[in-house]
Design an enzyme around this catalytic site. Structure first.
Site, PDB file in Angstrom:
ATOM      1  N   GLU A 172       0.851  -1.194   0.000  1.00 57.91           N
ATOM      2  CA  GLU A 172       0.000   0.000   0.000  1.00 57.91           C
ATOM      3  C   GLU A 172       0.888   1.246   0.000  1.00 57.91           C
ATOM      4  O   GLU A 172       1.877   1.317   0.735  1.00 57.91           O
ATOM      5  CB  GLU A 172      -0.912   0.041   1.231  1.00 57.91           C
ATOM      6  N   TYR A 189      -6.948   6.769  -0.736  1.00 63.96           N
ATOM      7  CA  TYR A 189      -7.805   7.890  -1.151  1.00 63.96           C
ATOM      8  C   TYR A 189      -8.151   8.631   0.122  1.00 63.96           C
ATOM      9  O   TYR A 189      -8.687   8.019   1.075  1.00 63.96           O
ATOM     10  CB  TYR A 189      -9.056   7.278  -1.771  1.00 63.96           C
ATOM     11  N   ALA A 225      -9.793  10.941   3.105  1.00 58.23           N
ATOM     12  CA  ALA A 225     -11.182  11.088   3.562  1.00 58.23           C
ATOM     13  C   ALA A 225     -11.863  12.178   2.742  1.00 58.23           C
ATOM     14  O   ALA A 225     -11.239  13.174   2.389  1.00 58.23           O
ATOM     15  CB  ALA A 225     -11.193  11.446   5.046  1.00 58.23           C
ATOM     16  N   HIS A 252      -7.842   3.100  -4.421  1.00 59.35           N
ATOM     17  CA  HIS A 252      -8.861   3.098  -3.371  1.00 59.35           C
ATOM     18  C   HIS A 252      -9.915   4.145  -3.735  1.00 59.35           C
ATOM     19  O   HIS A 252      -9.597   5.181  -4.318  1.00 59.35           O
ATOM     20  CB  HIS A 252      -8.266   3.486  -2.019  1.00 59.35           C
ATOM     21  N   ARG A 311     -16.226   2.269   2.221  1.00 56.02           N
ATOM     22  CA  ARG A 311     -17.182   3.287   2.641  1.00 56.02           C
ATOM     23  C   ARG A 311     -16.441   4.558   3.035  1.00 56.02           C
ATOM     24  O   ARG A 311     -16.852   5.662   2.746  1.00 56.02           O
ATOM     25  CB  ARG A 311     -18.002   2.775   3.818  1.00 56.02           C
ATOM     26  N   GLY A 312     -15.313   4.379   3.730  1.00 58.16           N
ATOM     27  CA  GLY A 312     -14.559   5.546   4.229  1.00 58.16           C
ATOM     28  C   GLY A 312     -15.023   5.911   5.626  1.00 58.16           C
ATOM     29  O   GLY A 312     -16.110   5.526   6.064  1.00 58.16           O
ATOM     30  N   ALA A 365     -19.804   0.176   1.451  1.00 59.03           N
ATOM     31  CA  ALA A 365     -18.840  -0.249   0.425  1.00 59.03           C
ATOM     32  C   ALA A 365     -19.524  -1.182  -0.582  1.00 59.03           C
ATOM     33  O   ALA A 365     -19.216  -1.145  -1.771  1.00 59.03           O
ATOM     34  CB  ALA A 365     -17.673  -0.951   1.091  1.00 59.03           C
ATOM     35  N   HIS A 410     -13.207  -0.568  14.031  1.00 58.67           N
ATOM     36  CA  HIS A 410     -13.199   0.434  15.094  1.00 58.67           C
ATOM     37  C   HIS A 410     -13.993   1.686  14.686  1.00 58.67           C
ATOM     38  O   HIS A 410     -14.886   2.128  15.406  1.00 58.67           O
ATOM     39  CB  HIS A 410     -11.736   0.786  15.373  1.00 58.67           C
ATOM     40  N   LYS A 450     -20.632  -7.483   0.233  1.00 56.43           N
ATOM     41  CA  LYS A 450     -19.636  -7.028  -0.753  1.00 56.43           C
ATOM     42  C   LYS A 450     -19.402  -8.123  -1.790  1.00 56.43           C
ATOM     43  O   LYS A 450     -19.290  -7.859  -2.982  1.00 56.43           O
ATOM     44  CB  LYS A 450     -18.317  -6.678  -0.045  1.00 56.43           C
TER      45      LYS A 450
END
Ligand code: FAD
Length: 319
Positions: free
Chosen positions: A13, A45, A47, A73, A103-104, A123, A165, A181
């Protein structure tokens, strides 16, 4: 190739720097990572789409100038469905064929998650939208249809060995989200970081019993920098094991700390691979030394990509 001799997938990543074209250290890192012949690199990506332009710039330059397969992303935060569709079209026009649909998190840490009034809520909805856009493009153009056959759209999603979390969800909800998903058309999942193999193996076991068939790749952070581990703990809610932190902090110098962290991470990688993980995804934080050190320690680094004994350059970017 028999499963015993098959090389697990390796991926990294990266996150986009403020200015993609004047980031020589990042490009040095990318060249080193490329030498490890990864299956893909994913590019985060920000927020609320705050890195929309830089994510696209980095992904397209990786496509243009390297042999790497980039995954972009995408998130749904504070964006209408129409705007997300527009971003997706831009990526597809630029030749991007792989996405990590998320979803973010809310733009302000601790704030509740609210969908845009005309936006997407999960998502899974983003995966559905990606598949719809691809079908529409194929239906509109025979040449697009041929290209899509040669380079199919691939869609990854997130999974959470230690719970989500940010979303405050339960294990049952997380597994249900993974099933949603998968039904929407996701091809594979990449997990949030974790420090014990059992968390990952338990999630996979439960997911399989519930009907999740897509591969679940463990996401692993090279545990060499205590300050970074603590920062990711704040962001992800995944606690750093106290004993690991204490040992890293007590190391004599940076070189000893790195050796210790690489060894601990390599042990985790071996445990998840022995437990059946299809590969590993390393969170690099735009640095190559520790990630390549971990691969080297588990025998997954081609000889030509061996890290030198030079330390990483000073961190140029922060998440
Ligand atoms: P979802 O799967 O949509 O889940 C969100 C919440 O909705 C959960 O509580 C879930 O249980 C619930 N839910 C989902 N479907 C349903 C349903 N049908 N019914 C009821 N409840 C449901 N964030 C960024 O901003 N940028 C990045 O680049 C980024 N990269 C990441 C990469 C990885 C590998 C991972 C693991 C996370 C990343 N994140 C990133 C963070 C991610 O956006 C957050 O963790 C976010 O809170 C969850 O995203 P999700 O895609 O899993 O959401």
């Amino acid at each position: 190739m028999s499963p015993a001799t098959e090389r697990p997938t390796v991926s990294f990543e990266l996150f986009p720097p403020r200015d993609v074209d004047s980031a020589p250290r990042l490009w040095d890192t990318i060249r080193h990572l490329e030498a490890a012949r990864p299956d893909f690199v994913s590019v985060t990506y920000g927020a609320s789409g705050s890195t929309r332009e830089t994510t696209r710039a980095l992904v397209t330059r990786i496509l243009r100038e390297t042999s790497l397969n980039p995954i972009a992303h995408l998130t749904c935060v504070a964006t209408s469905r129409k705007e997300i569709a527009c971003v997706v079209e831009e990526f597809l026009d630029a030749g991007v064929r792989s996405f990590l649909a998320l979803r973010g998190d809310p733009p302000t840490a601790g704030a509740g998650w609210e969908a845009h009034p005309d936006g997407l809520r999960t998502a899974a909805e983003l995966v559905t939208l990606l598949r719809q856009i691809e079908s529409r493009r194929c239906a509109q153009s025979p040449s697009q249809q041929v290209r899509a056959t040669v380079r199919p759209l691939s869609i990854a999603v997130a999974a959470f060995p230690r719970g989500n979390h940010g979303a405050g969800s339960t294990r049952e909800q997380d597994i249900q989200a993974l099933l949603d998903k998968q039904s929407a058309g996701a091809d594979f999942a990449v997990t949030q970081l974790f420090y014990d193999a059992e968390s990952y193996l338990e999630l996979v076991g439960e997911a399989r019993r519930s009907g999740v068939r897509i591969p679940i790749i463990p996401g692993i952070i090279p545990a060499t920098d205590p300050a970074r581990l603590l920062r990711t703990q704040e962001l992800t809610g995944v606690p750093v094991p106290r004993d690991l932190l204490a040992r890293l902090e007590a190391a004599d110098d940076d070189a000893a700390r790195r050796r210790l962290g690489v060894r601990a991470t390599a042990d985790l990688v071996k445990a998840v691979l022995d437990g059946g993980a299809p590969g590993i995804h390393l969170y690099t934080f735009n640095r190559h030394e520790a990630a390549l050190g971990v691969l080297d320690a588990v025998g997954l680094l081609p000889g030509s990509a061996r890290p030198t004994s030079q330390p990483d350059p000073a961190p140029a970017y922060t998440i």
